[in-house]
Write a protein that holds these residues in place. Structure first.
Motif, PDB file in Angstrom:
ATOM      1  N   PRO A  10      30.159  78.332 -66.653  1.00  0.00           N
ATOM      2  CA  PRO A  10      30.741  78.867 -65.428  1.00  0.00           C
ATOM      3  C   PRO A  10      30.990  77.743 -64.426  1.00  0.00           C
ATOM      4  CG  PRO A  10      28.388  79.308 -65.454  1.00  0.00           C
ATOM      5  CD  PRO A  10      28.729  78.650 -66.773  1.00  0.00           C
ATOM      6  N   VAL A  11      31.752  78.070 -63.403  1.00  0.00           N
ATOM      7  CA  VAL A  11      32.161  77.085 -62.406  1.00  0.00           C
ATOM      8  C   VAL A  11      31.415  77.323 -61.102  1.00  0.00           C
ATOM      9  CG1 VAL A  11      34.139  76.114 -61.179  1.00  0.00           C
ATOM     10  CG2 VAL A  11      34.467  77.136 -63.420  1.00  0.00           C
ATOM     11  N   LEU A  12      30.883  76.247 -60.545  1.00  0.00           N
ATOM     12  CA  LEU A  12      30.284  76.326 -59.211  1.00  0.00           C
ATOM     13  C   LEU A  12      31.427  76.413 -58.213  1.00  0.00           C
ATOM     14  CD1 LEU A  12      27.806  76.108 -57.335  1.00  0.00           C
ATOM     15  CD2 LEU A  12      28.163  73.637 -57.340  1.00  0.00           C
ATOM     16  N   THR A  13      31.383  77.379 -57.323  1.00  0.00           N
ATOM     17  CA  THR A  13      32.424  77.560 -56.304  1.00  0.00           C
ATOM     18  C   THR A  13      31.774  77.639 -54.928  1.00  0.00           C
ATOM     19  OG1 THR A  13      32.379  79.976 -56.393  1.00  0.00           O
ATOM     20  CG2 THR A  13      33.883  78.852 -57.914  1.00  0.00           C
ATOM     21  N   ILE A  14      32.614  77.505 -53.912  1.00  0.00           N
ATOM     22  CA  ILE A  14      32.141  77.657 -52.543  1.00  0.00           C
ATOM     23  C   ILE A  14      33.160  78.471 -51.755  1.00  0.00           C
ATOM     24  CG2 ILE A  14      30.714  75.576 -52.436  1.00  0.00           C
ATOM     25  CD1 ILE A  14      33.074  74.139 -51.130  1.00  0.00           C
ATOM     26  N   PRO A  15      32.702  79.179 -50.718  1.00  0.00           N
ATOM     27  CA  PRO A  15      33.634  79.918 -49.860  1.00  0.00           C
ATOM     28  C   PRO A  15      34.240  78.978 -48.808  1.00  0.00           C
ATOM     29  CG  PRO A  15      31.380  80.363 -49.190  1.00  0.00           C
ATOM     30  CD  PRO A  15      31.300  79.484 -50.409  1.00  0.00           C
ATOM     31  N   PRO A  16      35.360  79.362 -48.214  1.00  0.00           N
ATOM     32  CA  PRO A  16      36.026  78.500 -47.219  1.00  0.00           C
ATOM     33  C   PRO A  16      35.154  78.138 -46.020  1.00  0.00           C
ATOM     34  CG  PRO A  16      37.451  80.332 -47.825  1.00  0.00           C
ATOM     35  CD  PRO A  16      36.119  80.584 -48.462  1.00  0.00           C
ATOM     36  N   GLY A  17      34.258  79.016 -45.613  1.00  0.00           N
ATOM     37  CA  GLY A  17      33.426  78.762 -44.440  1.00  0.00           C
ATOM     38  C   GLY A  17      32.198  77.921 -44.713  1.00  0.00           C
ATOM     39  N   HIS A  18      31.999  77.489 -45.925  1.00  0.00           N
ATOM     40  CA  HIS A  18      30.836  76.699 -46.329  1.00  0.00           C
ATOM     41  C   HIS A  18      30.819  75.350 -45.607  1.00  0.00           C
ATOM     42  CE1 HIS A  18      27.611  76.365 -49.304  1.00  0.00           C
ATOM     43  NE2 HIS A  18      27.963  75.116 -49.501  1.00  0.00           N
ATOM     44  N   PRO A  19      29.686  74.940 -45.048  1.00  0.00           N
ATOM     45  CA  PRO A  19      29.620  73.635 -44.382  1.00  0.00           C
ATOM     46  C   PRO A  19      29.853  72.495 -45.382  1.00  0.00           C
ATOM     47  CG  PRO A  19      27.721  74.995 -43.799  1.00  0.00           C
ATOM     48  CD  PRO A  19      28.437  75.687 -44.912  1.00  0.00           C
ATOM     49  N   PHE A  20      30.689  71.553 -45.011  1.00  0.00           N
ATOM     50  CA  PHE A  20      31.062  70.504 -45.950  1.00  0.00           C
ATOM     51  C   PHE A  20      29.885  69.633 -46.366  1.00  0.00           C
ATOM     52  CE2 PHE A  20      31.388  67.715 -42.282  1.00  0.00           C
ATOM     53  CZ  PHE A  20      31.182  66.443 -42.781  1.00  0.00           C
ATOM     54  N   ARG A  21      28.904  69.453 -45.494  1.00  0.00           N
ATOM     55  CA  ARG A  21      27.737  68.634 -45.854  1.00  0.00           C
ATOM     56  C   ARG A  21      26.918  69.291 -46.967  1.00  0.00           C
ATOM     57  NH1 ARG A  21      27.089  64.145 -43.525  1.00  0.00           N
ATOM     58  NH2 ARG A  21      28.091  63.688 -41.571  1.00  0.00           N
ATOM     59  N   GLN A  22      26.813  70.606 -46.950  1.00  0.00           N
ATOM     60  CA  GLN A  22      26.120  71.309 -48.036  1.00  0.00           C
ATOM     61  C   GLN A  22      26.900  71.176 -49.343  1.00  0.00           C
ATOM     62  OE1 GLN A  22      25.174  75.354 -47.039  1.00  0.00           O
ATOM     63  NE2 GLN A  22      23.948  74.776 -45.276  1.00  0.00           N
ATOM     64  N   ALA A  23      28.224  71.173 -49.243  1.00  0.00           N
ATOM     65  CA  ALA A  23      29.061  70.995 -50.435  1.00  0.00           C
ATOM     66  C   ALA A  23      28.815  69.626 -51.058  1.00  0.00           C
ATOM     67  CB  ALA A  23      30.523  71.179 -50.081  1.00  0.00           C
ATOM     68  N   ILE A  24      28.688  68.596 -50.218  1.00  0.00           N
ATOM     69  CA  ILE A  24      28.388  67.247 -50.718  1.00  0.00           C
ATOM     70  C   ILE A  24      27.059  67.254 -51.464  1.00  0.00           C
ATOM     71  CG2 ILE A  24      27.790  64.870 -50.073  1.00  0.00           C
ATOM     72  CD1 ILE A  24      29.732  65.138 -47.706  1.00  0.00           C
ATOM     73  N   ASP A  25      26.045  67.881 -50.876  1.00  0.00           N
ATOM     74  CA  ASP A  25      24.726  67.946 -51.506  1.00  0.00           C
ATOM     75  C   ASP A  25      24.791  68.670 -52.854  1.00  0.00           C
ATOM     76  OD1 ASP A  25      23.672  66.612 -49.331  1.00  0.00           O
ATOM     77  OD2 ASP A  25      22.913  68.444 -48.356  1.00  0.00           O
ATOM     78  N   GLN A  26      25.551  69.761 -52.913  1.00  0.00           N
ATOM     79  CA  GLN A  26      25.677  70.504 -54.172  1.00  0.00           C
ATOM     80  C   GLN A  26      26.360  69.660 -55.242  1.00  0.00           C
ATOM     81  OE1 GLN A  26      27.601  73.920 -52.329  1.00  0.00           O
ATOM     82  NE2 GLN A  26      25.899  75.195 -53.007  1.00  0.00           N
ATOM     83  N   MET A  27      27.382  68.918 -54.838  1.00  0.00           N
ATOM     84  CA  MET A  27      28.086  68.064 -55.797  1.00  0.00           C
ATOM     85  C   MET A  27      27.171  66.954 -56.312  1.00  0.00           C
ATOM     86  SD  MET A  27      31.782  67.722 -54.047  1.00  0.00           S
ATOM     87  CE  MET A  27      33.150  68.304 -54.997  1.00  0.00           C
ATOM     88  N   HIS A  28      26.444  66.323 -55.418  1.00  0.00           N
ATOM     89  CA  HIS A  28      25.505  65.268 -55.829  1.00  0.00           C
ATOM     90  C   HIS A  28      24.438  65.840 -56.753  1.00  0.00           C
ATOM     91  CE1 HIS A  28      26.957  61.820 -53.671  1.00  0.00           C
ATOM     92  NE2 HIS A  28      26.876  62.410 -52.499  1.00  0.00           N
ATOM     93  N   GLY A  29      23.909  66.995 -56.388  1.00  0.00           N
ATOM     94  CA  GLY A  29      22.845  67.619 -57.175  1.00  0.00           C
ATOM     95  C   GLY A  29      23.266  68.011 -58.583  1.00  0.00           C
ATOM     96  N   ARG A  30      24.527  68.333 -58.765  1.00  0.00           N
ATOM     97  CA  ARG A  30      25.020  68.761 -60.080  1.00  0.00           C
ATOM     98  C   ARG A  30      25.893  67.711 -60.758  1.00  0.00           C
ATOM     99  NH1 ARG A  30      25.576  74.882 -58.664  1.00  0.00           N
ATOM    100  NH2 ARG A  30      23.411  75.413 -58.991  1.00  0.00           N
ATOM    101  N   ASN A  31      26.052  66.575 -60.107  1.00  0.00           N
ATOM    102  CA  ASN A  31      26.861  65.473 -60.641  1.00  0.00           C
ATOM    103  C   ASN A  31      28.287  65.923 -60.991  1.00  0.00           C
ATOM    104  OD1 ASN A  31      27.272  62.791 -61.298  1.00  0.00           O
ATOM    105  ND2 ASN A  31      26.704  63.102 -63.440  1.00  0.00           N
ATOM    106  N   ILE A  32      28.920  66.585 -60.027  1.00  0.00           N
ATOM    107  CA  ILE A  32      30.303  67.022 -60.202  1.00  0.00           C
ATOM    108  C   ILE A  32      31.167  66.432 -59.091  1.00  0.00           C
ATOM    109  CG2 ILE A  32      29.767  69.133 -61.475  1.00  0.00           C
ATOM    110  CD1 ILE A  32      30.069  70.686 -58.870  1.00  0.00           C
ATOM    111  N   ASN A  33      32.459  66.400 -59.331  1.00  0.00           N
ATOM    112  CA  ASN A  33      33.372  65.770 -58.377  1.00  0.00           C
ATOM    113  C   ASN A  33      34.364  66.720 -57.725  1.00  0.00           C
ATOM    114  OD1 ASN A  33      32.413  63.069 -58.729  1.00  0.00           O
ATOM    115  ND2 ASN A  33      33.368  63.098 -60.738  1.00  0.00           N
ATOM    116  N   HIS A  34      34.412  67.967 -58.163  1.00  0.00           N
ATOM    117  CA  HIS A  34      35.366  68.929 -57.614  1.00  0.00           C
ATOM    118  C   HIS A  34      34.712  70.298 -57.474  1.00  0.00           C
ATOM    119  CE1 HIS A  34      37.659  65.913 -59.917  1.00  0.00           C
ATOM    120  NE2 HIS A  34      38.466  65.953 -58.872  1.00  0.00           N
TER     121      HIS A  34
END
Length: 162
Positions: A10-34
């Protein structure tokens, strides 16, 4: 070779209102780039790690929603598309990934340029189709071998073998 055989799900997704700093943390934590940005079950954009890091440099510690950074109207591909077509889209649009949609326009996976490179290099094999894999499990569970008076009986859709 179809996109569905190699996409990540499955794909990790985020909603439009998600804080961008949390998105960075999620990407780092899962080693993904998009990360696909999904609103009411529809892909409304895509955000790359480089976009978020650039936003961090520009916005500092401000709480900015991903909707301010997202690439709207992302290029997508269907799960039945050929890998060659997906690769051409990545090159043509100078992008790093394609959200993969089913016939109802719902997100079912993601394929990246790294996936395409790995396939070409023989480093990524086809992933089992989720539907086929679960059907095989059901089939195995319904096949039983029973011994009755020296006769081997395989129960599968009512067939008997001797």
């Amino acid at each position: 070779m179809k996109v569905s055989q190699y996409m990540t799900r499955p794909v990790l997704t985020i909603p439009p209102g998600h804080p961008f700093r949390q998105a960075i943390d999620q990407m780092h934590g899962r080693n993904i780039n998009h990360l696909p940005v999904v609103d009411n079950g529809r892909v409304v954009g895509i955000v790359a790690k480089t976009d978020l890091l650039l936003a961090a440099a520009n916005f500092g510690s401000a709480e900015v929603p991903v909707s301010e950074i997202v690439h709207k109207e992302p290029v997508c591909v269907t799960e039945t598309a050929q890998l060659k077509y997906a690769a051409r889209l990545l090159v043509k649009h100078h992008i790093g990934c394609l959200p993969v949609l089913n016939t109802r326009k719902q997100l079912v996976g993601i394929i990246t340029k790294t996936d395409i490179f790995k396939i070409t290099a023989g480093m990524l094999r086809a992933r089992p189709d989720a539907k086929k894999a679960s059907a095989k499990k059901v089939q195995k569970a319904s096949t039983k071998t029973v011994k009755k008076s020296g006769i081997k009986v395989a129960k599968k859709a009512g067939k008997k073998t001797a």
